[in-house]
Enzyme design. Structure first.
Site, PDB file in Angstrom:
ATOM      1  N   TYR A   1       0.840  -1.206   0.000  1.00  0.00           N
ATOM      2  CA  TYR A   1       0.000   0.000   0.000  1.00  0.00           C
ATOM      3  C   TYR A   1       0.874   1.255   0.000  1.00  0.00           C
ATOM      4  O   TYR A   1       0.614   2.209  -0.731  1.00  0.00           O
ATOM      5  CB  TYR A   1      -0.905  -0.014   1.232  1.00  0.00           C
TER       6      TYR A   1
ATOM      7  N   PHE B   1      -7.753  19.312 -24.954  1.00  0.00           N
ATOM      8  CA  PHE B   1      -8.440  18.036 -25.149  1.00  0.00           C
ATOM      9  C   PHE B   1      -9.787  18.073 -24.420  1.00  0.00           C
ATOM     10  O   PHE B   1      -9.973  18.843 -23.483  1.00  0.00           O
ATOM     11  CB  PHE B   1      -7.556  16.892 -24.621  1.00  0.00           C
ATOM     12  N   ASP B   2     -10.725  17.198 -24.827  1.00  0.00           N
ATOM     13  CA  ASP B   2     -12.098  17.315 -24.288  1.00  0.00           C
ATOM     14  C   ASP B   2     -12.194  17.104 -22.777  1.00  0.00           C
ATOM     15  O   ASP B   2     -12.911  17.829 -22.093  1.00  0.00           O
ATOM     16  CB  ASP B   2     -13.085  16.420 -25.047  1.00  0.00           C
TER      17      ASP B   2
ATOM     18  N   ASP C   1       0.129  19.114 -21.148  1.00  0.00           N
ATOM     19  CA  ASP C   1      -0.696  17.920 -21.257  1.00  0.00           C
ATOM     20  C   ASP C   1       0.113  16.999 -22.181  1.00  0.00           C
ATOM     21  O   ASP C   1       0.202  17.227 -23.375  1.00  0.00           O
ATOM     22  CB  ASP C   1      -2.060  18.302 -21.848  1.00  0.00           C
TER      23      ASP C   1
ATOM     24  N   ALA D   1       0.329  13.566 -23.058  1.00  0.00           N
ATOM     25  CA  ALA D   1      -0.009  12.196 -23.479  1.00  0.00           C
ATOM     26  C   ALA D   1       0.882  11.671 -24.607  1.00  0.00           C
ATOM     27  O   ALA D   1       1.292  10.514 -24.606  1.00  0.00           O
ATOM     28  CB  ALA D   1      -1.480  12.141 -23.886  1.00  0.00           C
TER      29      ALA D   1
ATOM     30  N   LYS E   1      -1.080   6.392 -23.760  1.00  0.00           N
ATOM     31  CA  LYS E   1      -0.636   6.710 -25.119  1.00  0.00           C
ATOM     32  C   LYS E   1       0.857   6.373 -25.236  1.00  0.00           C
ATOM     33  O   LYS E   1       1.224   5.228 -25.427  1.00  0.00           O
ATOM     34  CB  LYS E   1      -0.904   8.177 -25.446  1.00  0.00           C
TER      35      LYS E   1
ATOM     36  N   HIS F   1     -20.441  13.352 -26.240  1.00  0.00           N
ATOM     37  CA  HIS F   1     -20.184  12.452 -27.377  1.00  0.00           C
ATOM     38  C   HIS F   1     -20.043  10.989 -26.956  1.00  0.00           C
ATOM     39  O   HIS F   1     -20.308  10.089 -27.727  1.00  0.00           O
ATOM     40  CB  HIS F   1     -18.981  12.931 -28.199  1.00  0.00           C
TER      41      HIS F   1
HETATM   42  C1  PLP Z   1      -4.249  15.124 -25.134  1.00  0.00           C
HETATM   43  C2  PLP Z   1      -4.998  14.321 -24.127  1.00  0.00           C
HETATM   44  N1  PLP Z   1      -5.068  14.743 -22.854  1.00  0.00           N
HETATM   45  C3  PLP Z   1      -5.715  14.045 -21.912  1.00  0.00           C
HETATM   46  C4  PLP Z   1      -6.341  12.861 -22.208  1.00  0.00           C
HETATM   47  C5  PLP Z   1      -7.096  12.129 -21.127  1.00  0.00           C
HETATM   48  O1  PLP Z   1      -6.458  10.949 -20.801  1.00  0.00           O
HETATM   49  P1  PLP Z   1      -7.238   9.648 -20.282  1.00  0.00           P
HETATM   50  O2  PLP Z   1      -8.061   9.144 -21.411  1.00  0.00           O
HETATM   51  O3  PLP Z   1      -6.150   8.732 -19.875  1.00  0.00           O
HETATM   52  O4  PLP Z   1      -8.077  10.062 -19.136  1.00  0.00           O
HETATM   53  C6  PLP Z   1      -6.308  12.384 -23.509  1.00  0.00           C
HETATM   54  C7  PLP Z   1      -6.990  11.124 -23.868  1.00  0.00           C
HETATM   55  O5  PLP Z   1      -7.215  10.774 -24.989  1.00  0.00           O
HETATM   56  C8  PLP Z   1      -5.618  13.131 -24.507  1.00  0.00           C
HETATM   57  O6  PLP Z   1      -5.557  12.739 -25.785  1.00  0.00           O
END
Ligand code: PLP
Length: 459
Positions: free
Chosen positions: A72, A124-125, A215, A217, A258, A450
């Site tokens: 843990y 990103f969304d 961000d 990824a 990713k 979506h």
């Molecule tokens: C650029 C970007 N930021 C953040 C995220 C969010 O990551 P997660 O899907 O692991 O929550 C994504 C996911 O596709 C992404 O493409």
């Protein structure tokens, strides 16, 4: 003869996938309320819905999982990952989270307040969702070149410095908690950000005392593009470029699904001890104790190994080469795609593909449905459905582009699959003039609709 790229790995384990008939698919997508997220995976032949968590782990990652420490507190897997993050990305502090949006949730809980403004390059969304959920505003400062899919520009993910300066000038002091740079810029088509642009944005951030957050990824794909395309970086290796990129960031969020090639996981990298302490409180509240934060020890081990594999040049060359291979096949058929090709996906320009479908009838979603029915290929809409409604007026927000994203999972499909996808889309392209319907929303969620939206056809 110049030798072509070839994958720097061979296949040890395979997973069967099933073909279906056109008639079956037409029924399945109707039953799924014309939302591709509602399809069962066995109803899909080539799944290009996302490159997130869908990659194939290596034998080294699987064997690292067997050495996972599930304590843990103070697990060796945590320290292994901490060392990899320090070694590759240069951050002294880190917090594990179960995925990227969880990292956003934890960090933004400390930093984002109602009325704040967060400038960035096509957030990103989920990132935008976490900002708007806190009644703050994400302002897109991406360069205009990104919105012309025919224009050849090496770094379409770049921030427009003038737009950024305008946002800073027009926002009351103290209301910009950070500038957010997404590398690569997913929403603009997996497009990279140059190091020149990162350092210019970073200089402005410093001048105004505003922190810079990445961000991250697809940070390794971004570094690969810098090596290939940016003057002065051809002789540097990917990991040196990664280090230089992150030297401009005060903190980072990461969806490890990713570029770290794991099926689940994320983290926050931080420089400030104080911010780390503050974020730790939310990490414990939302994710788990600071040394596991939503991840099992075995997953942290696989992630540490994945960070090294994901930053190898030979891997990146074949990964991005495969994406470009699909893009090239589509381009040769005259299919309109975002150019140059992105790092993780090919983005089809749906407005140019289906000009007869009105924007309020979700052009890219219509195209996604047609591609699925044609070949059992699942892509995803990056357009008006994804853009959600304006939080105040509740009107649809129409983005600059309506895209069908074909995201390629890492180390998963062969180039024959890519040829199959290209042929499927070509068949849709050949009969594009006969597509005489669009879509209407029957049911939608108030935010990030979506994923769960239900639609019906309109003629
Ligand atoms: C650029 C970007 N930021 C953040 C995220 C969010 O990551 P997660 O899907 O692991 O929550 C994504 C996911 O596709 C992404 O493409």
């Amino acid at each position: 003869m110049k030798l072509p790229y070839a994958e720097s790995y061979k296949i040890k384990m395979v997973e069967p996938i099933k073909k279906s008939t056109l008639k079956e698919r037409a029924q399945w997508i109707k039953d799924a309320k014309y939302n591709l997220f509602n399809l069962k995976s066995e109803q899909v032949f080539v799944d290009l819905l996302t490159d997130s968590g869908t990659g194939a782990m290596s034998d080294r990652q699987w064997s690292a999982m067997m050495l996972g420490d599930e304590s843990y507190a103070g697990a060796s897997s945590y320290f292994k990952l901490k060392d990899a993050i320090k070694d590759l990305l240069g951050f002294d502090h880190f917090l594990p989270t179960h995925q990227g949006r969880a990292a956003e949730n934890v960090l933004f809980s400390v930093l984002v307040k109602e009325g704040d403004v967060i400038p960035g390059n096509a957030h990103f969304d989920t990132t935008k969702g976490h900002i708007e959920f806190r009644k703050a505003r994400a302002v897109d400062c991406t360069i205009d070149e990104a919105f012309d899919t025919t224009l050849d520009h090496p770094f379409k993910g770049n921030i427009d410095i003038k737009k950024l300066e305008k946002v800073i000038a027009e926002t009351p002091k103290g209301k910009i908690p950070f500038i957010l740079i997404t590398i690569t810029c997913n929403s603009a088509g997996g497009q990279p950000v140059s190091l020149a642009n990162i350092s210019e944005a970073s200089a402005i951030a410093k001048k105004h005392g505003i922190p810079m957050i990445f961000d991250s990824a697809r940070f390794a794909e971004n570094a690969y593009f810098i090596k290939i395309r940016e003057e002065g970086y051809h002789d540097k290796n990917v990991r040196e470029i990664v280090k230089e990129m992150f030297s401009h960031a005060d903190a980072m969020t990461m969806s490890s699904k990713k570029d770290a090639i794991v099926n689940m996981g994320g983290f926050i990298g931080l420089r400030s001890e104080d911010l780390f302490q503050k974020a730790s409180v939310y990490n414990i509240l939302f994710e788990g104790y600071v040394t596991y934060g939503g991840m099992s020890g075995r997953d942290m081990n696989a992630l540490a190994q994945g960070l090294y594999e994901g930053t190898e040049f030979s891997y990146l060359e074949s990964r991005i080469g495969q994406v470009a291979h699909l893009g090239q096949m589509l381009l040769e058929e005259g299919i309109p795609v975002q150019f140059p090709f992105g790092g993780h996906a090919i983005f089809v320009d749906a407005i140019r593909f289906l000009p007869q479908v009105p924007r309020e009838q979700y052009i890219a979603q219509t195209l996604a449905i047609e591609l699925y029915i044609e070949g059992g290929v699942r892509g995803v809409e990056i357009g008006t459905l994804l853009a959600d409604r304006d939080p105040v007026s509740r009107e649809n927000r129409y983005p600059e582009l309506e895209m069908l994203r074909l995201a390629i999972p890492r180390r998963t499909y062969t180039n024959n699959h890519m040829a199959y996808v290209a042929a499927s889309l070509k068949n849709v392209y050949d009969r594009r003039d006969e597509i005489s319907y669009g879509l209407r929303i029957v049911q939608e969620a108030p935010i990030m609709r979506h994923f769960t939206v239900e639609l019906e056809k309109v003629y």
